[in-house]
Design a protein around this motif. Sequence first.
Motif, PDB file in Angstrom:
ATOM      1  N   ARG A 134       0.464  -1.073  -0.077  1.00 44.51           N
ATOM      2  CA  ARG A 134       0.513   0.295   0.105  1.00 44.51           C
ATOM      3  C   ARG A 134       0.978   1.070   0.003  1.00 44.51           C
ATOM      4  O   ARG A 134       2.212   0.534   0.273  1.00 44.51           O
ATOM      5  N   HIS A 135       0.681   2.466  -0.087  1.00 40.11           N
ATOM      6  CA  HIS A 135       0.758   3.584   0.061  1.00 40.11           C
ATOM      7  C   HIS A 135       1.001   3.924   1.688  1.00 40.11           C
ATOM      8  O   HIS A 135       0.638   3.235   1.901  1.00 40.11           O
ATOM      9  N   PRO A 136       2.464   3.808   2.269  1.00 38.93           N
ATOM     10  CA  PRO A 136       3.132   3.767   3.527  1.00 38.93           C
ATOM     11  C   PRO A 136       2.366   4.511   4.324  1.00 38.93           C
ATOM     12  O   PRO A 136       1.891   4.313   5.457  1.00 38.93           O
ATOM     13  N   GLU A 137       1.103   6.411   3.839  1.00 36.38           N
ATOM     14  CA  GLU A 137       0.251   6.555   4.319  1.00 36.38           C
ATOM     15  C   GLU A 137      -0.789   5.774   4.887  1.00 36.38           C
ATOM     16  O   GLU A 137      -1.689   6.133   5.842  1.00 36.38           O
ATOM     17  N   LEU A 138      -1.316   4.754   4.052  1.00 34.49           N
ATOM     18  CA  LEU A 138      -2.674   3.985   4.278  1.00 34.49           C
ATOM     19  C   LEU A 138      -2.569   2.274   5.179  1.00 34.49           C
ATOM     20  O   LEU A 138      -3.455   1.806   4.694  1.00 34.49           O
ATOM     21  N   TRP A 139      -1.714   1.935   5.800  1.00 37.85           N
ATOM     22  CA  TRP A 139      -1.563   1.277   6.198  1.00 37.85           C
ATOM     23  C   TRP A 139      -2.199   1.077   7.764  1.00 37.85           C
ATOM     24  O   TRP A 139      -2.637   0.134   8.517  1.00 37.85           O
ATOM     25  N   ALA A 140      -2.402   1.883   8.264  1.00 36.96           N
ATOM     26  CA  ALA A 140      -3.048   2.817   9.493  1.00 36.96           C
ATOM     27  C   ALA A 140      -4.352   2.110   9.315  1.00 36.96           C
ATOM     28  O   ALA A 140      -4.969   2.372   8.569  1.00 36.96           O
TER      29      ALA A 140
ATOM     30  N   GLU B 197       5.949   9.904  -5.859  1.00 38.41           N
ATOM     31  CA  GLU B 197       4.705  10.258  -4.831  1.00 38.41           C
ATOM     32  C   GLU B 197       3.489  10.771  -6.289  1.00 38.41           C
ATOM     33  O   GLU B 197       4.173  11.196  -6.963  1.00 38.41           O
TER      34      GLU B 197
ATOM     35  N   ARG C 299       5.233   2.696  -2.143  1.00 43.16           N
ATOM     36  CA  ARG C 299       4.184   1.166  -2.201  1.00 43.16           C
ATOM     37  C   ARG C 299       4.883   0.743  -0.826  1.00 43.16           C
ATOM     38  O   ARG C 299       6.330   0.707  -1.254  1.00 43.16           O
ATOM     39  N   SER C 300       4.378   0.025   0.079  1.00 47.47           N
ATOM     40  CA  SER C 300       5.532  -0.467   0.994  1.00 47.47           C
ATOM     41  C   SER C 300       4.441  -1.582   1.185  1.00 47.47           C
ATOM     42  O   SER C 300       3.229  -1.885   1.435  1.00 47.47           O
TER      43      SER C 300
ATOM     44  N   HIS D  60       3.908  -3.656   5.095  1.00 46.08           N
ATOM     45  CA  HIS D  60       3.390  -2.504   6.601  1.00 46.08           C
ATOM     46  C   HIS D  60       4.562  -2.264   7.610  1.00 46.08           C
ATOM     47  O   HIS D  60       3.938  -1.731   8.146  1.00 46.08           O
TER      48      HIS D  60
ATOM     49  N   GLY E 262       7.419  -1.299   5.939  1.00 45.83           N
ATOM     50  CA  GLY E 262       8.147  -0.687   5.656  1.00 45.83           C
ATOM     51  C   GLY E 262       9.284  -0.370   4.370  1.00 45.83           C
ATOM     52  O   GLY E 262       9.802   0.022   3.752  1.00 45.83           O
TER      53      GLY E 262
END
Length: 316
Positions: free
Chosen positions: A61-67, A302, A306-307, A309, A311
Amino acid sequence: MTTLTVALLQLDRPEPDLTVTREAGEAACRRAAALGADIALFPEMWSNGYHSAEPIGTVYRHPELWAGHPPVAGAEGEPAWRGEPVTADSDYVAHFRALAAELGIAIALTCLERWAGAPRNTLFLTDRHGRLVLTHAKVHTCAFARPEVELTPGGSFDVATLDTAAGEVRVGAMICYDREFPESARSLMLAGAELVLTPNACDLEVNRLSQFRARSFENMLAVAMANYAGLGWGHSIAFDGMAFGPAGSRDMLVIEAGEAAGVYPAVFDLAALRSYRRRETWGNAFRRPGSYAALTAGEVAEPFLRSTHDGMPFRR
């Protein structure tokens, strides 16, 4: 003969049992031969019915979307795919090679291929004499999702000369997600392909169908795609690569199936396609490769980062 017929084998997904897929696949090929096919094209990973053993979950996922989205873990020690992988020299592939020679047609067989390390998602193209002439492993495995992360991707888009009753034709292959990258079809066109065979295993809605049409149009390629039957699936389709004729714009559609299982012949006029490719403006004549450096640079920026969970970025 100037026409070439590709039978789109839009079949129900079989159980991941080699005996089952061999028998059902042979019946479909015999039906294709009876309908006058030169080539029988299976949907993706026919040998195991594209059945996975792991849950279909997101890996990248995009790194910011794993939360709030914990990773989906596979079963410890279990293979990612159901069914037995096969090799090019296996009895399974040999059966279809013998069948091709018996029927006098080419067979584009798709398999979960045994490979060093993780298996591959592979097409084996056998000519009408039973000779294996092309092996294509899916290059763009769906590495964002399990279980395709657990596949070894292919490394090239190759083209073979296929001897058919219509004469020799230059053939290449894309498998499912491969067709969503314009570079795949473009690489095949540059390698001399006239026809691209495309096994598939997903819903073919208007965007994917339009995208496939574009691959045919921009490269002046005949393209044929076989999908599994079923509600929301189906729509196996073929385009002839000739977007314009004497009267102007024309519909390149050769055939589009519905969702029902069946064998759907797609008939291509090779002489007309070759004439069109000699006179029209798409393909390779007016490209400017020196202007396309970004296509092979490989950097990701950007918003396309993508990474996993933890990182780890996706590695090509």
